[in-house]
Design a protein around this motif. Structure first.
Motif, PDB file in Angstrom:
ATOM      1  N   ASP A  10       0.823  -1.024   0.169  1.00 31.13           N
ATOM      2  CA  ASP A  10      -0.043   0.130  -0.107  1.00 31.13           C
ATOM      3  C   ASP A  10       0.757   1.299   0.111  1.00 31.13           C
ATOM      4  O   ASP A  10       0.592   2.244  -0.597  1.00 31.13           O
ATOM      5  CB  ASP A  10      -0.915  -0.008   0.969  1.00 31.13           C
ATOM      6  CG  ASP A  10      -2.008  -1.154   1.245  1.00 31.13           C
ATOM      7  OD1 ASP A  10      -2.289  -1.549  -0.021  1.00 31.13           O
ATOM      8  OD2 ASP A  10      -2.661  -1.143   2.117  1.00 31.13           O
TER       9      ASP A  10
ATOM     10  N   THR B 215      -2.524   5.353   4.190  1.00 27.62           N
ATOM     11  CA  THR B 215      -3.540   5.365   4.964  1.00 27.62           C
ATOM     12  C   THR B 215      -3.451   6.788   5.725  1.00 27.62           C
ATOM     13  O   THR B 215      -4.494   7.457   6.207  1.00 27.62           O
ATOM     14  CB  THR B 215      -3.263   4.307   6.351  1.00 27.62           C
ATOM     15  OG1 THR B 215      -2.003   4.321   6.757  1.00 27.62           O
ATOM     16  CG2 THR B 215      -3.845   3.053   5.968  1.00 27.62           C
TER      17      THR B 215
ATOM     18  N   SER C 231      -4.951   9.225   3.143  1.00 28.70           N
ATOM     19  CA  SER C 231      -6.370   8.769   3.349  1.00 28.70           C
ATOM     20  C   SER C 231      -7.134   9.564   4.386  1.00 28.70           C
ATOM     21  O   SER C 231      -8.225  10.279   4.269  1.00 28.70           O
ATOM     22  CB  SER C 231      -6.695   7.166   3.278  1.00 28.70           C
ATOM     23  OG  SER C 231      -8.243   6.895   3.294  1.00 28.70           O
TER      24      SER C 231
ATOM     25  N   ASN D 237      -9.748   6.252  -0.975  1.00 29.60           N
ATOM     26  CA  ASN D 237      -8.971   5.030  -1.054  1.00 29.60           C
ATOM     27  C   ASN D 237      -7.642   5.654  -2.045  1.00 29.60           C
ATOM     28  O   ASN D 237      -7.867   6.046  -3.020  1.00 29.60           O
ATOM     29  CB  ASN D 237      -9.780   4.072  -1.984  1.00 29.60           C
ATOM     30  CG  ASN D 237      -8.811   2.778  -1.993  1.00 29.60           C
ATOM     31  OD1 ASN D 237      -7.837   2.575  -1.532  1.00 29.60           O
ATOM     32  ND2 ASN D 237      -9.604   1.585  -2.581  1.00 29.60           N
TER      33      ASN D 237
ATOM     34  N   VAL E  35     -16.913   3.760  -2.167  1.00 26.77           N
ATOM     35  CA  VAL E  35     -15.592   3.243  -2.206  1.00 26.77           C
ATOM     36  C   VAL E  35     -15.609   1.687  -1.882  1.00 26.77           C
ATOM     37  O   VAL E  35     -16.534   1.145  -0.810  1.00 26.77           O
ATOM     38  CB  VAL E  35     -14.518   3.730  -0.964  1.00 26.77           C
ATOM     39  CG1 VAL E  35     -13.294   2.857  -0.814  1.00 26.77           C
ATOM     40  CG2 VAL E  35     -14.227   5.182  -1.339  1.00 26.77           C
TER      41      VAL E  35
ATOM     42  N   VAL F 148     -14.934  -1.935  -0.905  1.00 27.37           N
ATOM     43  CA  VAL F 148     -14.218  -2.622   0.313  1.00 27.37           C
ATOM     44  C   VAL F 148     -14.674  -3.859   0.585  1.00 27.37           C
ATOM     45  O   VAL F 148     -15.614  -4.588  -0.149  1.00 27.37           O
ATOM     46  CB  VAL F 148     -14.613  -1.754   1.739  1.00 27.37           C
ATOM     47  CG1 VAL F 148     -14.221  -0.312   1.708  1.00 27.37           C
ATOM     48  CG2 VAL F 148     -16.261  -2.008   2.015  1.00 27.37           C
TER      49      VAL F 148
ATOM     50  N   GLN G 171     -10.056  -1.429   2.139  1.00 27.51           N
ATOM     51  CA  GLN G 171     -10.408  -0.890   0.770  1.00 27.51           C
ATOM     52  C   GLN G 171      -9.632  -1.883  -0.185  1.00 27.51           C
ATOM     53  O   GLN G 171      -8.384  -2.317  -0.064  1.00 27.51           O
ATOM     54  CB  GLN G 171      -9.628   0.425   0.695  1.00 27.51           C
ATOM     55  CG  GLN G 171     -10.333   1.477   1.570  1.00 27.51           C
ATOM     56  CD  GLN G 171      -9.875   2.652   1.632  1.00 27.51           C
ATOM     57  OE1 GLN G 171      -8.764   2.853   1.657  1.00 27.51           O
ATOM     58  NE2 GLN G 171     -10.490   3.865   2.163  1.00 27.51           N
TER      59      GLN G 171
ATOM     60  N   LYS H  26      -7.613  -2.033  -3.843  1.00 21.70           N
ATOM     61  CA  LYS H  26      -7.048  -1.118  -4.339  1.00 21.70           C
ATOM     62  C   LYS H  26      -6.560  -1.763  -6.025  1.00 21.70           C
ATOM     63  O   LYS H  26      -6.211  -0.925  -6.615  1.00 21.70           O
ATOM     64  CB  LYS H  26      -5.736  -0.668  -3.867  1.00 21.70           C
ATOM     65  CG  LYS H  26      -5.913  -0.196  -2.475  1.00 21.70           C
ATOM     66  CD  LYS H  26      -4.634   0.156  -1.529  1.00 21.70           C
ATOM     67  CE  LYS H  26      -5.021   0.649  -0.344  1.00 21.70           C
ATOM     68  NZ  LYS H  26      -5.270   2.148  -0.285  1.00 21.70           N
TER      69      LYS H  26
END
Length: 633
Positions: free
Chosen positions: A484, A496, A499, A512, A566, A568, A574, A576
């Motif tokens: 991530d 994160t 976000s 996200n 978004v 999930v 989330q 991606k």
């Protein structure tokens, strides 16, 4: 002289506590934690020594014998006592024994949503000595078949509303000779047997313990699946020993038999199943079971059922804070919230809005061999580093190269320890008391989670895949997941963190964040798929000012993609991968796209012309967009 001596002692007695509090502000809290930690160990060892072997099921049998009339599960207007649950699970178990293709001890898969039948069926299978795969009721087709095959199950027990999903994979199940049972009184589909009618007709007499006589502490208890954010889910094998250790930990969370616990997280996941369901069995408390999380109904349910303890995971707390404010927000009996993933700013907002609720944040993973408990209550931290904990469960933060996606090693090939304040990859030594069992039928993924030659040649550690940071006060913080985090302009960007900043803006509800590759640029460029707040309009200028105020230049998302929702997983993680693959092409993405333009101090619409200019190299993302376009023209 005597008066002077006495005065000195009294002064010291008064000053010492103040000095200790100043120099060691967490000393008393740490000492209390030592007591809790030792209590966990002693309890676990005591359980391990019981003969015959003691399992999580045995704790339920103890509770149902000692508290037969106590409410165990409340589901809507239905209520079941511990004795009711015992009898219901006996009927299910006796019905299963009469089914062709089922034998006590064989693996079974449970494909159901949050309902009492899920819990009763697991208890029934546990009484029969059968390991149980907890299938995510949202999966379909290839993914469903993959998850089922991971655990080598011989029986599939499904909820009536999931009949179509079962029918999609039925030919493959029939080829394997799988017994398929549907929670319905009637089923006309060849290959699927109705099950409700059999259960209704079955006896509720207790099952002989001999049916599970072959079960040991190393026997599989449940298979719990990862969320599959980067591919097909992996089945983490949770053995009986691990369930016992989890119950020993949960027993110290401060929940008592007087508590009413609100369980609205999926039962197929560790939080709902272990902390929620088995945790309530361990403490003898009452479960208020909800089919799924609902932010709008959350507090009304808490008031209706006199809930005292709630669970959270991922974005649940943020969703609650985003609901419209009400005069009765603090009108409830909730005293404790248990979970993980609560960021500092949401933590603060939650307490300010909903009252003085104790937050018990912890860090753990289904398959992992290390965990932390934020016993000091420090906002934003997942736990506190403690020497006794580290001695028994050795772990370390190692420096990580996010570009190469691997730990940084020195000239001798060993990992480099991250300094205090630095972000590093959390790895934990694999030992007899901190084992890593791995994933069912997936040796490749099991091996990938093992890290060798960390501190010395030949050692073996579990790779959590989580980037963490330890501050000067020894509090440990979750930073991001490996993969991530991406690298841009020579810097690591934690998705994160970005976000959280975006969702603090006036117009964005949820974001996200991920990195996308752009021709002619090293690393990956920041992009966010975001939703708008209720009745809000996208304001590129205000959002620009917001990100500039809170984020360094390298961390500011260059692209914004507006979505209606978004995407999930069932546990609010989330998704991606698909977004990364789709990139930022306005001709391929029908949703509104924006690009950051520092010259006009705003996010401006990303047109096909700008997109082509980026690909051709005429527009460099290190320079303002409009100035580059004007030079081109």
């Amino acid at each position: 002289m005597e008066i002077y001596f006495i005065s000195t002692i009294l002064a010291g007695a008064l000053i010492l506590p103040l000095a200790l509090k100043t120099c060691f502000p967490y000393l008393w809290t740490d000492l209390q934690y030592v007591g809790v930690f030792l209590r966990i160990l002693f309890k676990y060892v005591a359980i391990r020594r019981r003969r015959p072997p003691f399992f999580a099921l045995d704790r339920f049998l103890e509770r149902s014998a000692a508290l037969p009339d106590k409410p165990f599960i409340v589901f809507g207007d239905e209520a079941y006592t511990y004795a009711d649950a015992d009898r219901a699970s006996n009927r299910i178990a006796n019905a299963l024994r009469s089914q062709r293709g089922y034998e006590a001890g064989v693996s079974a898969a449970l494909f159901m949503g949050n309902e009492p039948g899920f819990l009763f069926t697991w208890l029934a299978l546990a009484k029969l000595g059968s390991p149980v795969a907890l299938l995510n009721y949202n999966i379909r087709s290839k993914s469903l078949l993959h998850c089922f095959n991971c655990c080598k199950a011989k029986v599939l027990i499904a909820a009536a509303e999931l009949k179509e999903a079962v029918e999609d994979v039925l030919p493959s199940l029939m080829e394997q000779g799988v017994t398929v049972l549907l929670w319905a009184h009637r089923c006309d589909t060849p290959g699927i047997e109705s099950f409700s009618d059999k259960v209704q007709a079955a006896s509720d007499t207790a099952l002989p313990p001999s049916l599970r006589s072959r079960v040991t502490l190393r026997s599989p208890a449940v298979y719990i699946y990862t969320s599959g954010t980067t591919g097909l889910p992996k089945a983490a094998l949770v053995d009986q020993n691990r369930l016992l250790s989890a119950l020993a930990v949960v027993s110290t969370y401060g929940v008592t038999s007087k508590d009413v616990v609100y369980v609205n997280l999926p039962l197929y996941h560790t939080a709902g199943f272990v902390v929620g369901f088995l945790g309530c069995i361990e403490t003898g408390s009452t479960i208020v079971l909800k089919r799924k999380f609902s932010a709008s109904q959350f507090w009304d349910d808490c008031r209706k059922y006199n809930v005292t303890v709630v669970q959270y995971i991922g974005e649940v707390m943020r969703y609650l804070c985003c609901t419209p404010k009400k005069d009765n927000d603090k009108d409830h009996k909730v005293r404790l919230a248990i979970g993980n993933g609560l960021r500092a700013e949401v933590w603060k907002e939650f307490l300010n809005r909903f009252g003085n609720i104790q937050i018990l944040e912890f860090y753990a993973s289904t398959e992992g061999n290390v965990g932390f408990l934020n016993y000091a209550g420090k906002m934003g931290a997942v736990g506190r580093v403690h020497f006794i904990h580290k001695k028994l469960f050795p772990y370390i933060l190692v420096k990580y190269d996010t570009e190469r996606d691997e730990p940084i090693r020195d000239a001798s090939g060993l990992c480099v320890e991250a300094l205090k304040g630095e972000t590093g990859l959390l790895v934990s030594k694999i030992t007899d008391i901190a084992p890593f069992v791995g994933y069912a039928e997936n040796e490749e993924q099991t091996e990938r989670k093992k890290l060798r030659n960390v501190l010395k040649k030949g050692d073996l550690y579990f790779n959590t895949g989580d980037l963490m940071r330890i501050d000067k006060d020894n509090f440990i913080y979750f930073q991001d997941r490996v993969g991530d985090t991406f690298r841009w302009k020579g810097e690591n960007v934690a998705t994160t963190e970005v976000s959280d900043i975006l969702s603090m803006s006036d117009c964005l509800q949820e974001a996200n964040v991920y990195g996308v590759q752009v021709p002619g640029h090293e690393g990956r460029v920041g992009m966010a798929a975001a939703t708008l707040k209720r009745d809000a309009q996208f304001d590129g200028s205000k959002l620009h000012d917001h990100v500039v105020s809170y984020l360094p230049s390298y961390a500011r998302p260059r692209f914004i993609r507006l979505q209606s929702a978004v995407e999930v997983t069932g546990t609010f993680k989330q998704m991606k991968v698909k977004l990364v693959e789709q990139g930022f092409d306005p001709e391929q993405i029908q949703e509104p796209l924006y690009i950051l333009d520092d010259r006009v101090r705003s996010y401006v619409p990303l047109t096909a012309e700008i997109y082509r200019s980026i690909l051709s190299g005429h527009v460099k993302l290190s320079r303002p967009v409009t100035s580059a376009l004007s030079r081109k023209l």
